[in-house]
Every structure is written in structure tokens, then in C-alpha cells.
Design a protein around this motif. Structure first.
Motif, PDB file in Angstrom:
ATOM      1  N   TYR A 186      -0.353  -6.904   1.873  1.00 21.06           N
ATOM      2  CA  TYR A 186      -1.181  -7.642   0.926  1.00 21.06           C
ATOM      3  C   TYR A 186      -0.354  -7.791  -0.347  1.00 21.06           C
ATOM      4  O   TYR A 186      -0.373  -6.925  -1.226  1.00 21.06           O
ATOM      5  N   GLY A 198      -7.421  -4.564   7.542  1.00 18.40           N
ATOM      6  CA  GLY A 198      -7.326  -3.271   6.878  1.00 18.40           C
ATOM      7  C   GLY A 198      -6.926  -2.140   7.801  1.00 18.40           C
ATOM      8  O   GLY A 198      -6.277  -2.333   8.844  1.00 18.40           O
ATOM      9  N   THR A 205      -1.036   4.116   3.601  1.00 18.17           N
ATOM     10  CA  THR A 205      -1.296   2.979   2.723  1.00 18.17           C
ATOM     11  C   THR A 205      -0.555   3.169   1.403  1.00 18.17           C
ATOM     12  O   THR A 205      -0.668   4.225   0.777  1.00 18.17           O
ATOM     13  N   PRO A 228     -13.354   4.007   4.871  1.00 18.60           N
ATOM     14  CA  PRO A 228     -12.988   2.696   5.420  1.00 18.60           C
ATOM     15  C   PRO A 228     -13.741   2.394   6.708  1.00 18.60           C
ATOM     16  O   PRO A 228     -14.023   3.285   7.509  1.00 18.60           O
ATOM     17  N   GLY A 262     -14.198  -6.926  -1.465  1.00 19.29           N
ATOM     18  CA  GLY A 262     -14.074  -5.723  -0.649  1.00 19.29           C
ATOM     19  C   GLY A 262     -14.921  -4.563  -1.119  1.00 19.29           C
ATOM     20  O   GLY A 262     -15.026  -3.550  -0.413  1.00 19.29           O
ATOM     21  N   GLN A 264       0.278  -4.242   7.906  1.00 23.59           N
ATOM     22  CA  GLN A 264      -0.323  -5.331   7.162  1.00 23.59           C
ATOM     23  C   GLN A 264       0.169  -5.283   5.722  1.00 23.59           C
ATOM     24  O   GLN A 264       0.207  -4.209   5.114  1.00 23.59           O
TER      25      GLN A 264
END
Length: 231
Positions: free
Chosen positions: A43, A30, A88, A23, A54, A41
Motif C-alpha cells: 500500500y 489485508g 506488517t 483484523p 477501514g 501486499q
């Protein structure tokens, strides 16, 4: 640091994607943004167009599709007022919502606390072991006509540094063995241990007459030092 998926095939795709394209932590969104800001965050829906935008190339885009990213959220791991990492979550079947985000934040907080406690314990243990090794002889000398061995374990559970000490060292025409036990435990005891051991060693090794007065010298030094706080 770690990757998990219920489907081994998708796990392999995720591992390949992560290895091929780490990343970009300087990006505005992100993982990098979460690490910098400490804010999560969400999504809720990730479309094929989003994946294509991406991806760095066609192979990367195909790997992302194999993972089945349809929704994701990135949570900061915060402990001690700072962000130490991020977690994540990705789902291929449903969309995450604000309730999922709140629940995941609690999980991230628990994980961050566990990691921070582990880090602090490791640092403390390493420091204690280093301190303990400095208070004991690295090895025992060869004594003519004698076999020597040593074993040292702090006497109380959870105490990494003890107050006992020993030493074997040459003096003019002989060797001297000292064994001692100081009051207290932990760092305070270690300070007294160091003072007692090296004072006795220096006094005993200086001359033959000083060896006979080593205990007197040590007693005087300890009395001049004054009492130490006990733990």
C-alpha cells in the motif's frame, strides 16, 4: 503477536487499535488475504479517506490517524512451503516502493525460518523429554535402612535422550536395584533401554528363583531381539 514502534505514543495507539479491532481474516484484502494466498501486499499511499473507510468507528479512525499510517506493506512468513504468519510494516513519513517490498520479503523469510526452527526445536525437545521421563522411574521407593537419590543427565552435548537406565523396585522379601548402559544414543538407544529395563524388572519380580536368573533372561531376550541400528 508483537508490535513495535520507535515512538512510544504511537505504539500505544497501535496496541489499542489492535486490541479493539482485531483484523478480519476473511476480508478480500489485508492480512487475511496475505495469510491465505502467501503473496505480499503493498500500500504505497494511504490517504485519510482510506483510513476512514477501514475504520470501524470514530474512535478507531482516530487511533489510526495517531499511528500516522501513510504507507504499509504486509509480507507473508513462509517456511516449509506454507505460510505460518505475516509481518506488517507501516511508515508515517515516506511511501514504500517495490525495492522496500523486496527487502522486507527477505526479512520476512529470515523471520519465518527462525520461528519455524524454534517451533521444531521446541517440539523435538518436548518429545525427547517426554520419552526420557518414560524410561526412568517417576520416583524411588522407600528402602528400609537406606537413603536413596537419583540424578540423570545425558552424557553428550546435544543429546536429549540417553542410553543409561536405572530402577529400584520391590521383589518378594527385598528390593532390587538395577543399573544399565546400552550402546548408542537417541531414539535407538531409548528403544533398547525400555526393553532392557522392563524385561529385567519383570523377570526379577516374578519369583525368588527368577531374580537369580534375571540377567540370563534379559540376555536371552536381547539376543532374540537382534541388533539395533546405532546412531
Amino acid at each position: 503477536m508483537a508490535l513495535a514502534h520507535v515512538d512510544p505514543r504511537r505504539w500505544r495507539s497501535g496496541a489499542r487499535s489492535t486490541a479493539a479491532t482485531p483484523p478480519d481474516l476473511s476480508a478480500d484484502g489485508g492480512l487475511g488475504a496475505v495469510l491465505r494466498s502467501g503473496r505480499p501486499q503493498l500500500y504505497a499511499k494511504i490517504s485519510d479517506e482510506t483510513l476512514a473507510a477501514g475504520a470501524v468507528d470514530d474512535e478507531h479512525r482516530e487511533l489510526l490517524r495517531r499511528i500516522g499510517m501513510r504507507s504499509a506493506m504486509i509480507l507473508p512468513m513462509r517456511a516449509g512451503g506454507r505460510t505460518t504468519g505475516a509481518i506488517t510494516f507501516v511508515d508515517s513519513q515516506r511511501s514504500f516502493d517495490v525495492d522496500d517490498l523486496a527487502f522486507a520479503q527477505d526479512l520476512a523469510q529470515l523471520a519465518a525460518t527462525a520461528v519455524e526452527n524454534s517451533r521444531l526445536y521446541t517440539e523435538r525437545t518436548t518429545a525427547s523429554e517426554t520419552l526420557q521421563r518414560s524410561l526412568l522411574p517417576a520416583r524411588l521407593p522407600e528402602l528400609p535402612g537406606w537413603r536413596t537419590a537419583s540424578s540423570y543427565e545425558p552424557g553428550a552435548p546435544g543429546v536429549e535422550v540417553g542410553g543409561d537406565f536405572y530402577d529400584v523396585f520391590p521383589v518378594p522379601g527385598a528390593h532390587m536395584v538395577i543399573l544399565g548402559d546400552v550402546t548408542g544414543k537417541g531414539v535407538q538407544a531409548a528403544a533398547l533401554t525400555s526393553l532392557a529395563r522392563y524385561t529385567a524388572r519383570t523377570a526379577a519380580a516374578s519369583s525368588t528363583s527368577a531374580r537369580r536368573r534375571s540377567c540370563t533372561c534379559l540376555n536371552r531376550v536381547l539376543r532374540e531381539h537382534g541388533p539395533l541400528p546405532l546412531s
